[in-house]
Design a protein around this motif. Structure first.
Motif, PDB file in Angstrom:
ATOM      1  N   LEU A   1       0.821  -1.211   0.000  1.00  0.00           N
ATOM      2  CA  LEU A   1       0.000   0.000   0.000  1.00  0.00           C
ATOM      3  C   LEU A   1       0.857   1.264   0.000  1.00  0.00           C
ATOM      4  CD1 LEU A   1      -2.784  -1.000   2.563  1.00  0.00           C
ATOM      5  CD2 LEU A   1      -3.010  -0.839   0.085  1.00  0.00           C
ATOM      6  N   ASP A   2       1.923   1.248   0.784  1.00  0.00           N
ATOM      7  CA  ASP A   2       2.812   2.403   0.804  1.00  0.00           C
ATOM      8  C   ASP A   2       3.386   2.635  -0.588  1.00  0.00           C
ATOM      9  OD1 ASP A   2       2.745   2.793   3.741  1.00  0.00           O
ATOM     10  OD2 ASP A   2       3.804   0.879   3.780  1.00  0.00           O
ATOM     11  N   GLY A   3       3.751   1.549  -1.248  1.00  0.00           N
ATOM     12  CA  GLY A   3       4.316   1.640  -2.589  1.00  0.00           C
ATOM     13  C   GLY A   3       3.320   2.154  -3.604  1.00  0.00           C
ATOM     14  N   ALA A   4       2.056   1.764  -3.447  1.00  0.00           N
ATOM     15  CA  ALA A   4       1.022   2.200  -4.387  1.00  0.00           C
ATOM     16  C   ALA A   4       0.880   3.722  -4.380  1.00  0.00           C
ATOM     17  CB  ALA A   4      -0.314   1.546  -4.051  1.00  0.00           C
ATOM     18  N   PHE A   5       0.998   4.319  -3.206  1.00  0.00           N
ATOM     19  CA  PHE A   5       0.881   5.774  -3.101  1.00  0.00           C
ATOM     20  C   PHE A   5       2.178   6.477  -3.476  1.00  0.00           C
ATOM     21  CE2 PHE A   5      -2.839   4.612  -0.677  1.00  0.00           C
ATOM     22  CZ  PHE A   5      -3.722   5.648  -0.908  1.00  0.00           C
ATOM     23  N   ALA A   6       3.314   5.841  -3.157  1.00  0.00           N
ATOM     24  CA  ALA A   6       4.607   6.479  -3.414  1.00  0.00           C
ATOM     25  C   ALA A   6       5.091   6.272  -4.843  1.00  0.00           C
ATOM     26  CB  ALA A   6       5.653   5.939  -2.439  1.00  0.00           C
ATOM     27  N   GLY A   7       4.576   5.243  -5.511  1.00  0.00           N
ATOM     28  CA  GLY A   7       5.015   4.955  -6.869  1.00  0.00           C
ATOM     29  C   GLY A   7       6.298   4.157  -6.922  1.00  0.00           C
ATOM     30  N   GLU A   8       6.690   3.560  -5.794  1.00  0.00           N
ATOM     31  CA  GLU A   8       7.865   2.693  -5.739  1.00  0.00           C
ATOM     32  C   GLU A   8       7.709   1.729  -4.565  1.00  0.00           C
ATOM     33  OE1 GLU A   8      11.497   4.634  -4.613  1.00  0.00           O
ATOM     34  OE2 GLU A   8      10.425   6.261  -3.632  1.00  0.00           O
ATOM     35  N   PRO A   9       8.232   0.496  -4.694  1.00  0.00           N
ATOM     36  CA  PRO A   9       8.082  -0.493  -3.625  1.00  0.00           C
ATOM     37  C   PRO A   9       8.708  -0.015  -2.315  1.00  0.00           C
ATOM     38  CG  PRO A   9       8.766  -1.545  -5.668  1.00  0.00           C
ATOM     39  CD  PRO A   9       8.886  -0.063  -5.886  1.00  0.00           C
ATOM     40  N   LEU A  10       7.962  -0.174  -1.211  1.00  0.00           N
ATOM     41  CA  LEU A  10       8.453   0.278   0.091  1.00  0.00           C
ATOM     42  C   LEU A  10       8.378  -0.808   1.157  1.00  0.00           C
ATOM     43  CD1 LEU A  10       6.948   3.900   0.232  1.00  0.00           C
ATOM     44  CD2 LEU A  10       9.309   3.242  -0.251  1.00  0.00           C
ATOM     45  N   ASN A  11       7.910  -2.000   0.779  1.00  0.00           N
ATOM     46  CA  ASN A  11       7.828  -3.103   1.746  1.00  0.00           C
ATOM     47  C   ASN A  11       8.567  -4.338   1.245  1.00  0.00           C
ATOM     48  OD1 ASN A  11       5.871  -2.503   4.182  1.00  0.00           O
ATOM     49  ND2 ASN A  11       4.919  -1.518   2.414  1.00  0.00           N
ATOM     50  N   LEU A  12       9.673  -4.107   0.554  1.00  0.00           N
ATOM     51  CA  LEU A  12      10.426  -5.217  -0.043  1.00  0.00           C
ATOM     52  C   LEU A  12      10.902  -6.238   0.998  1.00  0.00           C
ATOM     53  CD1 LEU A  12      12.593  -3.352  -2.707  1.00  0.00           C
ATOM     54  CD2 LEU A  12      10.813  -5.037  -3.167  1.00  0.00           C
TER      55      LEU A  12
ATOM     56  N   GLU B   1      10.550  -1.905 -15.493  1.00  0.00           N
ATOM     57  CA  GLU B   1      11.038  -3.275 -15.654  1.00  0.00           C
ATOM     58  C   GLU B   1      11.985  -3.684 -14.538  1.00  0.00           C
ATOM     59  OE1 GLU B   1      12.899  -6.197 -19.124  1.00  0.00           O
ATOM     60  OE2 GLU B   1      12.753  -4.026 -19.479  1.00  0.00           O
ATOM     61  N   GLU B   2      12.776  -2.768 -14.057  1.00  0.00           N
ATOM     62  CA  GLU B   2      13.733  -3.087 -12.995  1.00  0.00           C
ATOM     63  C   GLU B   2      13.025  -3.606 -11.746  1.00  0.00           C
ATOM     64  OE1 GLU B   2      17.173  -0.911 -10.244  1.00  0.00           O
ATOM     65  OE2 GLU B   2      16.279   0.153 -11.947  1.00  0.00           O
ATOM     66  N   ARG B   3      11.917  -2.986 -11.409  1.00  0.00           N
ATOM     67  CA  ARG B   3      11.186  -3.412 -10.216  1.00  0.00           C
ATOM     68  C   ARG B   3      10.471  -4.737 -10.446  1.00  0.00           C
ATOM     69  NH1 ARG B   3       9.432   2.819  -9.505  1.00  0.00           N
ATOM     70  NH2 ARG B   3      11.309   3.493  -8.411  1.00  0.00           N
ATOM     71  N   ILE B   4      10.017  -4.946 -11.667  1.00  0.00           N
ATOM     72  CA  ILE B   4       9.432  -6.252 -12.000  1.00  0.00           C
ATOM     73  C   ILE B   4      10.462  -7.346 -11.774  1.00  0.00           C
ATOM     74  CG2 ILE B   4       8.567  -7.693 -13.886  1.00  0.00           C
ATOM     75  CD1 ILE B   4       7.365  -5.127 -15.114  1.00  0.00           C
ATOM     76  N   LYS B   5      11.663  -7.130 -12.283  1.00  0.00           N
ATOM     77  CA  LYS B   5      12.740  -8.114 -12.154  1.00  0.00           C
ATOM     78  C   LYS B   5      13.140  -8.308 -10.698  1.00  0.00           C
ATOM     79  CE  LYS B   5      16.085  -7.811 -15.212  1.00  0.00           C
ATOM     80  NZ  LYS B   5      17.085  -7.173 -16.111  1.00  0.00           N
ATOM     81  N   THR B   6      13.129  -7.230  -9.923  1.00  0.00           N
ATOM     82  CA  THR B   6      13.479  -7.330  -8.507  1.00  0.00           C
ATOM     83  C   THR B   6      12.556  -8.300  -7.786  1.00  0.00           C
ATOM     84  OG1 THR B   6      14.387  -5.096  -8.385  1.00  0.00           O
ATOM     85  CG2 THR B   6      13.618  -6.057  -6.320  1.00  0.00           C
TER      86      THR B   6
END
Length: 236
Positions: free
Chosen positions: A52-63, A86-91
């Protein structure tokens, strides 16, 4: 029919929202990986996780938390929230996640999603308010109809579409079956219902449609409205 237990993450905790409002967050677990293990013990094969944090921030925050969930279970995990390149998909895939959900970017750059679907296991997330697509953690509502967006991915090679009626989400008032079927018919791909499950009868109703391949269950479980162990035994 696949039942996807849901874990929504906010600051590392498993929470549930009402109608997507972050201010409504109620914490159900400080150790989401234990929660995921419980779902597996009940009979789950898939898990739906949203940052949820990532959805608002536009980047993953609970990795870190998502990595722990993957490590502690044998579940197939699909993850969404703030995945825009793509980088985040691969992560996530390198971490052991089974497939990645692309939501906001599906509206803004559908060609990117189509391209990624040719290379990776991608699910499109379409969330709607009054039939129109909402993005950025549901904070922004577009002028694009959800069914029109679904149509764009009809032959794109995506693994499926998750459709959420935001007005139903977290309200325990029943699933918007007609909306889900509209998305299924427009896209022709596997469609997963999300938002509003109030009990096992909702799952049976969706299963009987034939066109709907799965359902996400969140607050109904956390509030004790559904016996997931029983539900898994009935639908598998």
């Amino acid at each position: 029919m696949i039942i996807y237990p849901a874990i929504d993450l906010k600051q590392g905790n498993a929470v549930r929202l009402s109608k997507g409002e972050m201010s409504s967050a109620k914490i159900y677990s400080h150790t989401p990986w234990d929660l995921a293990q419980n779902f597996q013990d009940m009979g789950a094969t898939w898990l739906h996780v949203v940052d949820l944090d990532g959805a608002f921030a536009g980047e993953p925050l609970n990795l870190k938390t998502i990595k722990a969930i993957v490590k502690h279970t044998n579940l197939n995990v699909q993850v969404g929230g703030g995945i825009r390149d793509e980088e985040r998909i691969k992560t996530y895939l390198d971490m052991g996640v089974t497939r990645v959900i692309l939501g906001s970017v599906a509206l803004k750059d559908p060609d990117f999603v189509k391209k990624m679907a040719q290379k990776y296991p991608i699910v499109v997330g379409i969330d709607a308010k009054d039939g129109y697509v909402a993005t950025e953690g549901w904070a922004d509502v577009s002028k694009i109809k959800a069914s029109d967006l679904a149509l764009k991915f009809a032959d794109a090679g995506v693994c499926g579409i998750i459709c959420t009626d935001i007005s139903k989400d977290g309200m325990l008032g029943g699933v918007n079956v007609d909306f889900t079927l509209e998305i299924a018919h427009a896209s022709g791909v596997e469609t997963i219902a999300s938002g509003g499950v109030s009990g096992f009868d909702d799952i049976l109703c969706l299963k009987n449609t034939k066109e709907i391949s799965g359902v996400i269950v969140g607050k109904a479980y956390y509030e004790g409205k559904i016996d997931l162990k029983y539900a898994f035994s009935q639908v598998l």
